[in-house]
Write a protein that holds these residues in place. Structure first.
Motif, PDB file in Angstrom:
ATOM      1  N   PRO A  63     -39.943 -61.507  10.157  1.00  0.00           N
ATOM      2  CA  PRO A  63     -39.853 -60.366   9.233  1.00  0.00           C
ATOM      3  C   PRO A  63     -40.445 -60.699   7.865  1.00  0.00           C
ATOM      4  N   ALA A  64     -40.918 -59.660   7.177  1.00  0.00           N
ATOM      5  CA  ALA A  64     -41.408 -59.799   5.799  1.00  0.00           C
ATOM      6  C   ALA A  64     -40.971 -58.566   5.026  1.00  0.00           C
ATOM      7  N   ARG A  65     -40.552 -58.780   3.791  1.00  0.00           N
ATOM      8  CA  ARG A  65     -40.159 -57.663   2.937  1.00  0.00           C
ATOM      9  C   ARG A  65     -40.785 -57.853   1.564  1.00  0.00           C
ATOM     10  N   MET A  66     -41.385 -56.786   1.047  1.00  0.00           N
ATOM     11  CA  MET A  66     -41.883 -56.803  -0.323  1.00  0.00           C
ATOM     12  C   MET A  66     -40.844 -56.074  -1.168  1.00  0.00           C
ATOM     13  N   VAL A  67     -40.384 -56.750  -2.201  1.00  0.00           N
ATOM     14  CA  VAL A  67     -39.288 -56.225  -3.011  1.00  0.00           C
ATOM     15  C   VAL A  67     -39.739 -56.056  -4.449  1.00  0.00           C
ATOM     16  N   ASP A  68     -39.388 -54.922  -5.041  1.00  0.00           N
ATOM     17  CA  ASP A  68     -39.579 -54.723  -6.480  1.00  0.00           C
ATOM     18  C   ASP A  68     -38.428 -55.439  -7.149  1.00  0.00           C
ATOM     19  N   VAL A  69     -38.715 -56.583  -7.764  1.00  0.00           N
ATOM     20  CA  VAL A  69     -37.643 -57.416  -8.304  1.00  0.00           C
ATOM     21  C   VAL A  69     -36.965 -56.775  -9.514  1.00  0.00           C
ATOM     22  N   GLU A  70     -37.670 -55.888 -10.222  1.00  0.00           N
ATOM     23  CA  GLU A  70     -37.058 -55.223 -11.370  1.00  0.00           C
ATOM     24  C   GLU A  70     -36.061 -54.155 -10.929  1.00  0.00           C
ATOM     25  N   LYS A  71     -36.417 -53.402  -9.894  1.00  0.00           N
ATOM     26  CA  LYS A  71     -35.558 -52.309  -9.429  1.00  0.00           C
ATOM     27  C   LYS A  71     -34.657 -52.730  -8.269  1.00  0.00           C
ATOM     28  N   GLY A  72     -34.999 -53.821  -7.613  1.00  0.00           N
ATOM     29  CA  GLY A  72     -34.212 -54.257  -6.467  1.00  0.00           C
ATOM     30  C   GLY A  72     -34.421 -53.401  -5.232  1.00  0.00           C
TER      31      GLY A  72
END
Length: 176
Positions: free
Chosen positions: A14-23
């Motif tokens: 699996p791979a997930r791209m996450v917006d670290v500012e918004k979570g």
């Protein structure tokens, strides 16, 4: 070299791209392998596909204006592009007799990859339910587009009327 013991096939990575500012999760994907040896071979393609899915800022959002002139009319467009592919259009038209008409409509737009050319296509479809301008009741534009520079201006070739006899160049400039 390392050895990984895996029970069962296929193996999913699996791979997930996450917006670290918004979570928030921007995109998720999984790579399916029948054998661990496929990992190094498939990883570059999988990574490229994931990067292609990263949402880009919508530089269209806002109000854009432009003018198209023919022998029969001068049309001034005011297009408000929204965040979620929705737009509203106001057309100010002056015909060859000097009569001025204003018409409003709504539609959708997209700017996405074109499988044929490998570039990007700008599409806009809009309807004018109470069409007052004789030559304009629906817009169905589709044109290859390459945004560069300040992204405050772009041009497309359009058919400004339903007869599709005359092709015109519409340059839209961002107002806000």
């Amino acid at each position: 070299m390392f050895v990984v013991a895996v029970l069962g096939c296929p193996l999913y990575i699996p791979a997930r791209m996450v917006d670290v500012e918004k979570g928030t999760i921007l995109h998720s994907a999984k790579m399916s392998l029948n054998y661990w040896e496929e990992y190094e071979e498939q990883l570059p393609r999988f990574a490229a596909e994931c990067v292609d899915k990263i949402p880009m800022p919508n530089f269209f959002t806002g109000v854009w204006t432009g003018t198209v002139s023919t022998e029969d009319f001068d049309d001034s467009y005011e297009i408000t592009f929204g965040e979620k592919s929705k737009c509203s259009i106001k057309v100010f038209s002056v015909d060859s007799t000097g009569k001025e008409t204003v018409q409003e409509g709504t539609g959708t737009y997209s700017y996405s990859g074109d499988n044929f050319s490998g570039g990007k296509i700008f599409k806009l479809v809009a309807n004018f339910p109470n069409a007052k301008i004789k030559h304009l009741s629906r817009i169905n534009w589709s044109y290859p587009l390459s945004m560069s520079g300040s992204q405050g201006e772009f041009s497309i070739n359009i058919y400004p009327d339903s007869t599709k006899k005359e092709l015109a160049r519409l340059t839209l400039m961002k107002v806000e």
